[in-house]
Write an enzyme that holds these catalytic residues in place. Sequence first.
Site: not given
Length: 226
Positions: A64, A66, A77, A186
């Site tokens: 989701d 920032y 990202f 991740h």
Amino acid sequence: MAAISNDWLAPMSGEFKKPYYRKLYETVKSEYATTEVYPDPDDIFNAFAFTPLSKVKVVILGQDPYHEPGQAHGLCFSVKPDVAIPPTLVNIYQELKEDCGCYIPNNGYLKKWADQGVLLLNTVLTVRAHAANSHKNIGWEEFTDAAIRILNEQDRPMVFILWGRPAQMKEAMLNNPEHLILESPHPSPLSAYRGFFGSRPFSKTNKFLIAHGLAPIDWQIENVGE
């Protein structure tokens, strides 16, 4: 809320008519009216706007947006050029340096990737300020799952980069033998050392693209303001 207007519109248009999407729309509209929500409403569908369906060669799935001020702008990202690079993206850049020799830039603006056919898609497209995952399970997952299914059906080589468990849970939807799936932990500081570092996703992606007669991605994000 912005709308999708390019070649994503026709295959996705059925979603806008479904009951879940009407409920999602009302929920998101109410959230923007009553609390601080990111990204800016005009940026919600930027992943689709910047990377038309016909141009997608690579898909990077995020979770989701920032959730701190000024960061989210609709690409997973990525942050705008004048915003500090978040720790997860610092790790992505570190792996990119080790993998492809790219220098680490002074910004985290990944639109250059999107413009080359890298779909930077979060599975949830909005978030409340300071509250990660706060818009989980309001309907976005159903919407982005529809996009992933459309991508899976494309009859051309494509790379899916799945970092972390939420992204990897989408693998069951990806059954097209034309496509390459790359998985690793991740890149967040909590998990990057468990196998993200050294996974070489960027060079593996380009090797696959070149083998299928496609132009590789120029992964180097340039410095700004110098």
